[in-house]
Design a protein around this motif. Structure first.
Motif, mmCIF file in Angstrom:
data_model
loop_
_atom_site.group_PDB
_atom_site.id
_atom_site.type_symbol
_atom_site.label_atom_id
_atom_site.label_comp_id
_atom_site.label_asym_id
_atom_site.label_seq_id
_atom_site.Cartn_x
_atom_site.Cartn_y
_atom_site.Cartn_z
ATOM 1 N N MET A 1 94.059 37.540 -2.557
ATOM 2 C CA MET A 1 92.251 37.469 -2.760
ATOM 3 C C MET A 1 91.999 38.680 -3.902
ATOM 4 O O MET A 1 92.501 39.774 -3.735
ATOM 5 C CB MET A 1 91.592 37.618 -1.760
ATOM 6 C CG MET A 1 90.174 37.349 -1.869
ATOM 7 S SD MET A 1 89.204 37.206 -0.282
ATOM 8 C CE MET A 1 89.770 36.096 0.550
ATOM 9 N N HIS A 3 89.836 41.410 -6.271
ATOM 10 C CA HIS A 3 88.830 42.358 -5.676
ATOM 11 C C HIS A 3 87.320 41.787 -6.042
ATOM 12 O O HIS A 3 86.449 42.038 -5.301
ATOM 13 C CB HIS A 3 88.890 43.537 -6.561
ATOM 14 C CG HIS A 3 90.155 44.373 -6.161
ATOM 15 N ND1 HIS A 3 90.313 44.782 -4.714
ATOM 16 C CD2 HIS A 3 91.094 44.933 -6.801
ATOM 17 C CE1 HIS A 3 91.615 45.230 -4.573
ATOM 18 N NE2 HIS A 3 92.049 45.439 -5.955
ATOM 19 N N VAL A 6 86.266 39.377 -3.248
ATOM 20 C CA VAL A 6 85.931 39.996 -1.890
ATOM 21 C C VAL A 6 84.521 40.442 -1.840
ATOM 22 O O VAL A 6 83.811 39.888 -0.867
ATOM 23 C CB VAL A 6 86.971 41.180 -1.555
ATOM 24 C CG1 VAL A 6 86.626 41.925 -0.363
ATOM 25 C CG2 VAL A 6 88.213 40.804 -1.623
ATOM 26 N N VAL A 29 80.107 40.031 1.632
ATOM 27 C CA VAL A 29 81.560 39.914 1.533
ATOM 28 C C VAL A 29 82.153 38.350 1.848
ATOM 29 O O VAL A 29 81.317 37.904 2.358
ATOM 30 C CB VAL A 29 82.239 40.887 2.127
ATOM 31 C CG1 VAL A 29 81.984 42.197 1.680
ATOM 32 C CG2 VAL A 29 82.267 40.800 3.301
ATOM 33 N N ALA A 33 87.721 37.994 4.174
ATOM 34 C CA ALA A 33 87.963 39.319 3.952
ATOM 35 C C ALA A 33 88.071 40.319 5.008
ATOM 36 O O ALA A 33 87.209 40.085 6.021
ATOM 37 C CB ALA A 33 86.907 39.917 2.883
ATOM 38 N N GLN A 37 90.782 44.878 2.884
ATOM 39 C CA GLN A 37 90.570 44.334 1.496
ATOM 40 C C GLN A 37 89.180 44.932 1.090
ATOM 41 O O GLN A 37 89.121 45.169 -0.202
ATOM 42 C CB GLN A 37 90.561 42.714 1.737
ATOM 43 C CG GLN A 37 91.973 42.150 1.963
ATOM 44 C CD GLN A 37 92.004 40.967 2.116
ATOM 45 O OE1 GLN A 37 91.004 40.368 2.484
ATOM 46 N NE2 GLN A 37 93.154 40.150 2.003
ATOM 47 N N ILE A 38 88.291 44.915 1.549
ATOM 48 C CA ILE A 38 86.809 45.182 1.565
ATOM 49 C C ILE A 38 86.956 46.782 0.882
ATOM 50 O O ILE A 38 86.292 47.102 -0.157
ATOM 51 C CB ILE A 38 85.996 45.103 2.539
ATOM 52 C CG1 ILE A 38 85.767 43.761 2.888
ATOM 53 C CG2 ILE A 38 84.459 45.812 2.251
ATOM 54 C CD1 ILE A 38 84.999 43.275 4.308
#
Length: 94
Positions: A1, A3, A6, A29, A33, A37-38
């Motif tokens: 995924m 950026h 996200v 978001v 996610a 990842q966040i």
């Protein structure tokens, strides 16, 4: 995924504006996610150090149109705590 996939959009409400004074930023978001990842996405997109990330699911509200009842779609919200002395400049001007 990616950026950019996200982090969808910042949440701009009175409550999120009050949190911004404490160094906490609220984002909408992607539903799939994760916290990691966040954290990585906010670091890459805005160039800040993320101390903590709190994630919650916001359930859709019940709505009624004439005789039919339905529900708006739910979404995922993240509250990102940035390091002391740092800020996300794009959101400070909003």
């Amino acid at each position: 995924m990616e950026h950019t996939d996200v982090v969808i959009a910042p949440v701009l409400t009175e409550k999120s504006n009050a949190l911004r004074q404490q160094g906490k930023y609220v984002f909408r978001v992607a539903a799939r996610a994760t916290k990691i990842q966040i954290k990585q996405a906010v670091t890459q997109l805005f160039g800040v150090t993320v101390r903590r990330c709190t994630v919650m699911n916001v359930f859709g509200k019940k709505r009624r149109v004439r005789h039919r009842t339905g529900r708006t779609s739910g979404w995922k919200k993240a509250i990102v705590h940035v390091a002391a002395g740092q800020s996300i400049g794009v959101l400070e001007r909003a």
